[in-house]
Design a protein around this motif. Sequence first.
Motif, mmCIF file in Angstrom:
data_model
loop_
_atom_site.group_PDB
_atom_site.id
_atom_site.type_symbol
_atom_site.label_atom_id
_atom_site.label_comp_id
_atom_site.label_asym_id
_atom_site.label_seq_id
_atom_site.Cartn_x
_atom_site.Cartn_y
_atom_site.Cartn_z
ATOM 1 N N HIS A 61 12.028 -0.705 1.162
ATOM 2 C CA HIS A 61 11.774 -1.161 2.380
ATOM 3 C C HIS A 61 11.375 -0.415 3.756
ATOM 4 C CE1 HIS A 61 12.715 -5.321 0.935
ATOM 5 N NE2 HIS A 61 13.995 -4.429 0.315
ATOM 6 N N ASN A 62 11.621 0.852 3.742
ATOM 7 C CA ASN A 62 11.162 1.588 4.868
ATOM 8 C C ASN A 62 9.866 2.432 4.911
ATOM 9 O OD1 ASN A 62 14.163 1.353 5.640
ATOM 10 N ND2 ASN A 62 14.679 2.955 4.362
ATOM 11 N N HIS A 63 9.332 1.972 3.699
ATOM 12 C CA HIS A 63 8.038 2.599 3.482
ATOM 13 C C HIS A 63 6.975 2.323 4.373
ATOM 14 C CE1 HIS A 63 4.235 4.182 1.414
ATOM 15 N NE2 HIS A 63 3.689 2.773 1.570
ATOM 16 N N VAL A 64 7.086 0.944 5.072
ATOM 17 C CA VAL A 64 6.069 0.374 6.001
ATOM 18 C C VAL A 64 6.153 1.224 7.265
ATOM 19 C CG1 VAL A 64 7.961 -1.235 6.970
ATOM 20 C CG2 VAL A 64 5.236 -1.776 7.137
ATOM 21 N N ASN A 65 7.367 1.861 7.442
ATOM 22 C CA ASN A 65 7.431 2.571 8.944
ATOM 23 C C ASN A 65 6.349 4.033 8.543
ATOM 24 O OD1 ASN A 65 9.023 0.508 10.166
ATOM 25 N ND2 ASN A 65 10.486 1.611 8.924
ATOM 26 N N GLU A 66 6.232 4.473 7.381
ATOM 27 C CA GLU A 66 5.548 5.726 6.993
ATOM 28 C C GLU A 66 4.279 5.634 7.028
ATOM 29 O OE1 GLU A 66 7.247 7.157 3.631
ATOM 30 O OE2 GLU A 66 9.195 6.927 4.559
ATOM 31 N N LEU A 67 3.690 4.195 6.922
ATOM 32 C CA LEU A 67 2.010 4.231 7.170
ATOM 33 C C LEU A 67 1.537 4.435 8.261
ATOM 34 C CD1 LEU A 67 1.988 0.626 5.032
ATOM 35 C CD2 LEU A 67 1.524 2.911 4.076
ATOM 36 N N ARG A 68 0.409 5.358 8.150
ATOM 37 C CA ARG A 68 -0.466 5.654 9.273
ATOM 38 C C ARG A 68 -1.600 4.679 9.567
ATOM 39 N NH1 ARG A 68 0.529 10.604 6.682
ATOM 40 N NH2 ARG A 68 -1.671 10.574 5.455
ATOM 41 N N ASP A 69 -1.915 3.965 8.818
ATOM 42 C CA ASP A 69 -2.934 2.968 8.828
ATOM 43 C C ASP A 69 -2.285 1.498 9.305
ATOM 44 O OD1 ASP A 69 -5.035 1.086 8.779
ATOM 45 O OD2 ASP A 69 -5.872 1.940 6.826
ATOM 46 N N GLU A 70 -2.611 1.239 10.302
ATOM 47 C CA GLU A 70 -1.965 -0.259 11.012
ATOM 48 C C GLU A 70 -2.279 -1.150 9.936
ATOM 49 O OE1 GLU A 70 0.492 -0.764 13.189
ATOM 50 O OE2 GLU A 70 0.602 1.637 13.485
ATOM 51 N N ASN A 71 -3.678 -1.318 9.724
ATOM 52 C CA ASN A 71 -4.144 -2.214 8.783
ATOM 53 C C ASN A 71 -3.499 -2.561 7.342
ATOM 54 O OD1 ASN A 71 -6.107 -2.796 10.789
ATOM 55 N ND2 ASN A 71 -7.418 -1.434 9.770
ATOM 56 N N LEU A 72 -2.795 -1.570 6.940
ATOM 57 C CA LEU A 72 -1.843 -1.669 5.666
ATOM 58 C C LEU A 72 -0.513 -2.475 5.839
ATOM 59 C CD1 LEU A 72 -3.074 1.609 3.991
ATOM 60 C CD2 LEU A 72 -3.912 -0.527 3.874
ATOM 61 N N LYS A 73 -0.050 -2.278 6.896
ATOM 62 C CA LYS A 73 1.170 -2.749 7.187
ATOM 63 C C LYS A 73 1.507 -4.179 6.995
ATOM 64 C CE LYS A 73 2.576 0.735 10.674
ATOM 65 N NZ LYS A 73 3.539 1.082 11.812
ATOM 66 N N ALA A 74 0.377 -5.039 7.196
ATOM 67 C CA ALA A 74 0.639 -6.435 6.695
ATOM 68 C C ALA A 74 0.947 -6.529 5.182
ATOM 69 C CB ALA A 74 -0.861 -7.376 7.149
ATOM 70 N N TYR A 75 0.163 -5.585 4.477
ATOM 71 C CA TYR A 75 0.169 -5.538 2.957
ATOM 72 C C TYR A 75 1.735 -5.178 2.659
ATOM 73 C CZ TYR A 75 -4.845 -6.378 3.195
ATOM 74 O OH TYR A 75 -6.302 -6.856 3.223
ATOM 75 N N ALA A 76 2.114 -4.050 3.399
ATOM 76 C CA ALA A 76 3.286 -3.608 2.992
ATOM 77 C C ALA A 76 4.617 -4.639 3.207
ATOM 78 C CB ALA A 76 3.645 -2.382 3.606
ATOM 79 N N ARG A 77 4.377 -5.456 4.244
ATOM 80 C CA ARG A 77 5.302 -6.461 4.743
ATOM 81 C C ARG A 77 5.223 -7.691 3.851
ATOM 82 N NH1 ARG A 77 4.167 -4.571 10.322
ATOM 83 N NH2 ARG A 77 5.924 -3.488 10.996
ATOM 84 N N SER A 78 4.166 -7.725 3.004
ATOM 85 C CA SER A 78 3.957 -9.089 2.383
ATOM 86 C C SER A 78 4.876 -9.576 1.334
ATOM 87 C CB SER A 78 2.392 -9.211 1.685
ATOM 88 O OG SER A 78 2.420 -8.191 0.646
ATOM 89 N N VAL A 79 5.666 -8.563 0.962
ATOM 90 C CA VAL A 79 6.831 -8.890 -0.328
ATOM 91 C C VAL A 79 8.108 -8.289 0.515
ATOM 92 C CG1 VAL A 79 5.255 -8.509 -2.058
ATOM 93 C CG2 VAL A 79 6.421 -6.539 -1.129
ATOM 94 N N SER A 80 8.992 -9.004 -0.052
ATOM 95 C CA SER A 80 10.569 -8.905 0.314
ATOM 96 C C SER A 80 11.700 -8.424 -0.853
ATOM 97 C CB SER A 80 11.176 -10.021 0.862
ATOM 98 O OG SER A 80 10.991 -11.172 0.026
ATOM 99 N N ASN A 81 10.843 -8.317 -1.960
ATOM 100 C CA ASN A 81 11.858 -7.958 -3.085
ATOM 101 C C ASN A 81 10.996 -7.758 -4.335
ATOM 102 O OD1 ASN A 81 14.678 -8.265 -4.096
ATOM 103 N ND2 ASN A 81 13.674 -9.287 -5.759
ATOM 104 N N ALA A 82 11.639 -6.852 -4.922
ATOM 105 C CA ALA A 82 10.794 -6.382 -6.302
ATOM 106 C C ALA A 82 11.795 -6.354 -7.375
ATOM 107 C CB ALA A 82 9.961 -5.121 -6.044
ATOM 108 N N GLN A 83 11.617 -6.891 -8.675
ATOM 109 C CA GLN A 83 12.329 -6.620 -9.654
ATOM 110 C C GLN A 83 11.467 -5.987 -10.829
ATOM 111 O OE1 GLN A 83 15.492 -7.477 -10.189
ATOM 112 N NE2 GLN A 83 15.846 -8.188 -8.123
#
Length: 248
Positions: free
Chosen positions: A215-237
Motif C-alpha cells: 500500500h505504500n508503493h503509490v507514494n514512491e511513484l514519480r509519474d502522477e498519471n500512474l497513481k490512479a492505477y496504483a490506488r485502483s485496488v485495495s487488497n491482493a490475495q
Amino acid sequence: MAALSAALILQFAATPAMAQMDRRVQNKPYIDLRPMHFGIHVGVHLQDVEFDNVGLQTITDADGNVHEEYVLCEADKWNPGFSVGVLGELRLSDNFALRFAPTMHFGAKHLTFLNMKMHDEQGRPYTQTQDLKNTYVSLPLDLKFAAPRWNNHRPYIIAGINPMINLTSGDQDMVRLKRYCTMIEVGLGCDFYLPFFKLIPELKFCFGLSDTLDHNHVNELRDENLKAYARSVSNAQSKMIVLTFYFE
C-alpha cells in the motif's frame, strides 16, 4: 463328493499363486526406512492474484484540480513459471513424514487496467497492462501422509505452511506486492520406486493468508498519471498452482 473335494483343494491352492501374480519385485525396498530423505526437485507453476477494486476515485492533482477516475484491475491470464529446489524429509512413522523443501519460483503475473473514464476511437475503455514479475524464495514445511506401499508406487497427501520472500521489486510499476507473504498449501502426489532412484510427481495448491498488496508503493511513484492505477485496488490475495517432480 470326492470330485467336489478335489475341486475345492485346487481352488484354495491356486488362490495364493494368483495373489502372488499381483506382486512385483520391489525396487529400493528399504529406502523409506531411512530416518532422513534428501533430494532435488524441478517443476512448473502458475501464479495468480485476486484484487479488490476500489471503484470510483476522487483525485486532486498537483495544481489543486479535482477530478474523478474509475480504473479496474485484474490478473487476466495465467503465466507459467519455472521452479527448482532441494528436499529434506524426516520420517516420523510408517505413514507420516515432515518435509522441508526450499524452492525458488521464477514467474510473473499479467495485469490489465481498464480506465473507464477514458475511451479509444472504438469507444472501448483505455487499457494498460503490466507484467508483474516475481522471483520467490519459498520455505514450505509440510506434513505428509502416505498410504502403504504397493509394489513400486505409494500415493500420499500433504498440507502445510509456506513463508515466501519476493526478491523482485519494480519501483515504478503501477502495482507492487509486498516483499513477504505466507501461504497455506495442500497437495497430492505419488512415490514411484524406480531401479536407481525414486521419482515423485506432485500437484500442490497454495493460497495466501493475508493481503499482499504494497500500500505504500503509490507514494514512491514519480509519474502522477500512474497513481490512479496504483490506488485502483485495495487488497491482493496471491495464489499458486505448482507441479513438481522430486528425485530422491
